[in-house]
Design an enzyme around this catalytic site. Structure first.
Site, PDB file in Angstrom:
ATOM      1  N   TYR A 199      50.588  43.015  44.682  1.00  0.00           N
ATOM      2  CA  TYR A 199      49.653  44.043  44.217  1.00  0.00           C
ATOM      3  C   TYR A 199      48.297  43.427  43.920  1.00  0.00           C
ATOM      4  CZ  TYR A 199      50.229  42.552  39.312  1.00  0.00           C
ATOM      5  OH  TYR A 199      50.230  41.844  38.138  1.00  0.00           O
ATOM      6  N   CYS A 200      47.286  44.307  43.862  1.00  0.00           N
ATOM      7  CA  CYS A 200      45.921  43.908  43.510  1.00  0.00           C
ATOM      8  C   CYS A 200      45.232  45.137  42.915  1.00  0.00           C
ATOM      9  CB  CYS A 200      45.170  43.359  44.727  1.00  0.00           C
ATOM     10  SG  CYS A 200      45.011  44.549  46.082  1.00  0.00           S
ATOM     11  N   THR A 201      43.924  45.111  42.820  1.00  0.00           N
ATOM     12  CA  THR A 201      43.197  46.187  42.141  1.00  0.00           C
ATOM     13  C   THR A 201      43.302  47.520  42.866  1.00  0.00           C
ATOM     14  OG1 THR A 201      41.612  44.557  41.318  1.00  0.00           O
ATOM     15  CG2 THR A 201      40.964  46.867  41.177  1.00  0.00           C
ATOM     16  N   GLY A 203      44.301  47.638  46.497  1.00  0.00           N
ATOM     17  CA  GLY A 203      45.172  47.567  47.661  1.00  0.00           C
ATOM     18  C   GLY A 203      44.704  46.682  48.794  1.00  0.00           C
ATOM     19  N   ILE A 228      46.593  48.868  41.682  1.00  0.00           N
ATOM     20  CA  ILE A 228      46.751  49.239  40.271  1.00  0.00           C
ATOM     21  C   ILE A 228      46.123  50.596  39.983  1.00  0.00           C
ATOM     22  CG2 ILE A 228      46.165  48.580  37.899  1.00  0.00           C
ATOM     23  CD1 ILE A 228      45.974  45.644  39.077  1.00  0.00           C
TER      24      ILE A 228
END
Length: 349
Positions: A199-201, A203, A228
């Site tokens: 995951y990241c901020t 995508g 997220i």
């Protein structure tokens, strides 16, 4: 020929933005798709975005587009209609709407052509960036968090992870995404049979990272749809427990979106619980660090006594001291090594 870049000072533009009365909506989106002529595409988008009074930061490359923008509330529908019709690849592209937004995230439109929309350091002609892992929606994310066979990998930088992350997520210790990719492969070798969730901020990084993990021989790979931002929004809408703890760091004037009320980070100067990022007010430094209100007052918004003292010197003396310093000591430096060197970060109390 129209001017396709800004010529007004940042100070003037920021004053204009702050004086606006119409609310703005902060939106981020990305799309990996083939752009034959990035410069022509950039110029066409710039004209359209400027006509809609869009601010923000947009990167284009042959591999696609990455954008974080601020749109006047009354222009959001027109912006969406334009974007969806601009290229078939952008039709119905997911628009991540900011969660914690005062509408003051950007005050200028900057649009650049780059080699990659995410600097990944990948130089492997056999790598297929479109062979990505499976998407996970909010309910599926929560189920995976309860699965003992699943490992969550945070593909963001150390300063992002520090203020917020999913429960028990692993941090890949690195200063840049390009450094993280090989480290993620190395760290996950012992978990090769596990379910890997990245995951990241928003995508964009975890989508490419999931493709790299598959390319590196990992078969059970997922990534969170929309990152997220989308997870938190959908979880709240669906009445699901939000399992992200703390704050989601964002790359605009806000520097963070509050996801949960937990404060999991600490002031880098005194160690008190705090998750407010700032840049050192000394123009010869601008280190990104975490500072509580007490230390902000004590150090005049600077990261150290040295910077605090330098920040109040006459401007000419400040310029003289800055002369000859490495560019690496300039604006928005986020290196973990530099942070530790300058601050000697204390252990949390």
């Amino acid at each position: 020929m129209p001017v396709l870049h800004n010529r007004i000072s940042n100070e003037t533009l920021k004053e204009r933005m702050l004086a606006e009365t119409e609310p703005r909506i902060t939106i981020s989106f990305y799309k990996y798709f083939s752009i034959a002529e990035p410069q022509e595409t950039r110029d066409a988008l710039y004209k359209a975005f400027e006509s809609l009074n869009v601010f923000g930061r947009v990167y284009l490359a042959h591999e696609g587009i990455n954008a974080q923008i601020s749109v006047p509330e009354s222009k959001v529908s027109a912006f969406r209609d334009f974007l969806y019709s601009f290229d078939p690849a952008l039709n119905n592209v997911r628009l991540n709407i900011a969660l914690d937004d005062d509408g003051k995230s950007f005050w200028v439109l900057r649009m650049k052509v780059r080699e990659r929309i995410v600097a990944d350091g990948i130089d492997d002609p056999t790598f297929n960036a479109s062979d990505v892992g499976e998407y996970l929606k909010a309910a599926e994310v929560n189920a995976m968090l309860d699965d003992p066979d699943a490992v969550f990998i945070d593909m963001r930088n150390h300063y992002e992870y520090e203020v917020g992350h999913f429960e028990n997520a692993l941090e890949i210790p690195a200063d840049t995404f390009r450094e993280q990719l090989p480290k993620a492969v190395e760290m996950m070798q012992e978990h090769k049979d596990k379910k890997i969730i990245m995951y990241c901020t928003g995508g964009i990084r975890c989508e490419k990272a999931s493709a790299w993990m598959k390319h590196s021989g990992f078969n059970k790979v997922w990534h969170i749809e929309g990152g997220i931002i989308e997870y938190a929004r959908r979880a709240r809408e669906q009445g699901l427990p939000v399992r992200f703890i703390g704050k989601n760091f964002v790359f605009d004037e806000r520097m963070g979106e509050r996801i949960s009320e937990d404060i999991i980070a600490h002031c880098h100067q005194c160690g008190t619980p705090c998750d407010t990022h700032t840049n050192c007010k000394n123009d010869g430094c601008h280190l990104l660090f975490i500072q509580c209100p007490t230390c902000a007052e004590k150090f005049r918004g600077c990261c150290s006594e040295l910077c605090s003292e330098e920040s109040v010197l006459p401007e000419e003396e400040q310029r003289r001291r800055r002369a000859g310093r490495e560019n690496g000591n300039k604006i928005f430096n986020k290196s973990r090594g530099r942070l530790n060197t300058k601050l000697g970060i204390p252990d949390p109390e």
